[in-house]
Scaffold this motif. Structure first.
Motif, short mmCIF file in Angstrom:
data_model
loop_
_atom_site.label_atom_id
_atom_site.label_comp_id
_atom_site.label_asym_id
_atom_site.label_seq_id
_atom_site.Cartn_x
_atom_site.Cartn_y
_atom_site.Cartn_z
N ASP A 1 0.83 -1.21 0.00
CA ASP A 1 0.00 0.00 0.00
C ASP A 1 0.86 1.26 0.00
O ASP A 1 0.58 2.23 -0.70
N ARG A 2 1.93 1.24 0.78
CA ARG A 2 2.79 2.42 0.87
C ARG A 2 3.54 2.68 -0.44
O ARG A 2 3.65 3.80 -0.92
N LEU A 3 4.08 1.61 -1.03
CA LEU A 3 4.90 1.77 -2.23
C LEU A 3 4.08 1.94 -3.50
O LEU A 3 4.48 2.67 -4.41
N TYR A 4 2.92 1.27 -3.57
CA TYR A 4 2.17 1.22 -4.83
C TYR A 4 0.74 1.70 -4.72
O TYR A 4 0.01 1.64 -5.70
N GLY A 5 0.30 2.15 -3.55
CA GLY A 5 -1.07 2.62 -3.38
C GLY A 5 -1.96 1.52 -2.84
O GLY A 5 -1.59 0.35 -2.82
N GLN A 6 -3.11 1.92 -2.39
CA GLN A 6 -4.07 0.98 -1.81
C GLN A 6 -4.45 -0.08 -2.82
O GLN A 6 -4.62 0.20 -3.99
N ASN A 7 -4.59 -1.31 -2.33
CA ASN A 7 -5.03 -2.42 -3.16
C ASN A 7 -6.46 -2.14 -3.59
O ASN A 7 -7.34 -1.94 -2.76
N ARG A 8 -6.71 -2.10 -4.87
CA ARG A 8 -8.02 -1.69 -5.39
C ARG A 8 -9.05 -2.82 -5.38
O ARG A 8 -10.21 -2.59 -5.61
N ARG A 9 -8.61 -4.04 -5.18
CA ARG A 9 -9.56 -5.17 -5.17
C ARG A 9 -10.32 -5.16 -3.86
O ARG A 9 -9.76 -5.36 -2.80
N LYS A 10 -11.59 -4.92 -3.94
CA LYS A 10 -12.46 -4.88 -2.75
C LYS A 10 -12.95 -6.26 -2.41
O LYS A 10 -13.05 -7.12 -3.25
N GLY A 11 -13.28 -6.46 -1.15
CA GLY A 11 -13.84 -7.73 -0.71
C GLY A 11 -12.81 -8.82 -0.52
O GLY A 11 -13.15 -9.97 -0.35
N MET A 12 -11.53 -8.45 -0.53
CA MET A 12 -10.50 -9.46 -0.32
C MET A 12 -10.41 -9.80 1.15
O MET A 12 -10.50 -8.93 2.01
N CYS A 13 -10.21 -11.04 1.45
CA CYS A 13 -10.03 -11.49 2.83
C CYS A 13 -8.57 -11.37 3.19
O CYS A 13 -7.71 -11.92 2.51
N HIS A 14 -8.26 -10.62 4.22
CA HIS A 14 -6.88 -10.45 4.66
C HIS A 14 -6.59 -11.26 5.89
O HIS A 14 -5.82 -10.90 6.74
N ALA A 15 -7.24 -12.41 6.02
CA ALA A 15 -7.04 -13.25 7.22
C ALA A 15 -5.86 -14.17 7.04
O ALA A 15 -5.37 -14.43 6.01
#
Length: 72
Positions: A58-72
């Motif tokens: 996120d810091r280097l390339y911007g927020q991940n644009r794919r919504k609804g991703m599970c970050h567990a």
């Protein structure tokens, strides 16, 4: 006529591997060039490690644009 573009022809084509070992390529990139390729959902990483990878991306390339991703 087949309707699609013609594949480029090269005498070296017979030496090209049809299978690519992705992990081996990632390992070579890290060992040879210091380039790290890692998915933020790689099961080999602990939750804090995955979160760090996500924050770095996120810091280097911007927020991940794919919504609804599970970050567990």
């Amino acid at each position: 006529m087949n309707g699609g573009p013609n594949q480029p022809r090269s005498p070296l084509a017979r030496f090209q591997s049809s299978q690519v070992n992705v992990d081996e390529q990632k390992r070579n990139g890290w060992n040879r060039h210091g380039i790290l390729v890692v998915s933020h959902d790689d099961n080999r990483l602990s939750w804090p490690e995955r979160e760090l990878v996500k924050q770095l991306g996120d810091r280097l390339y911007g927020q991940n644009r794919r919504k609804g991703m599970c970050h567990a």
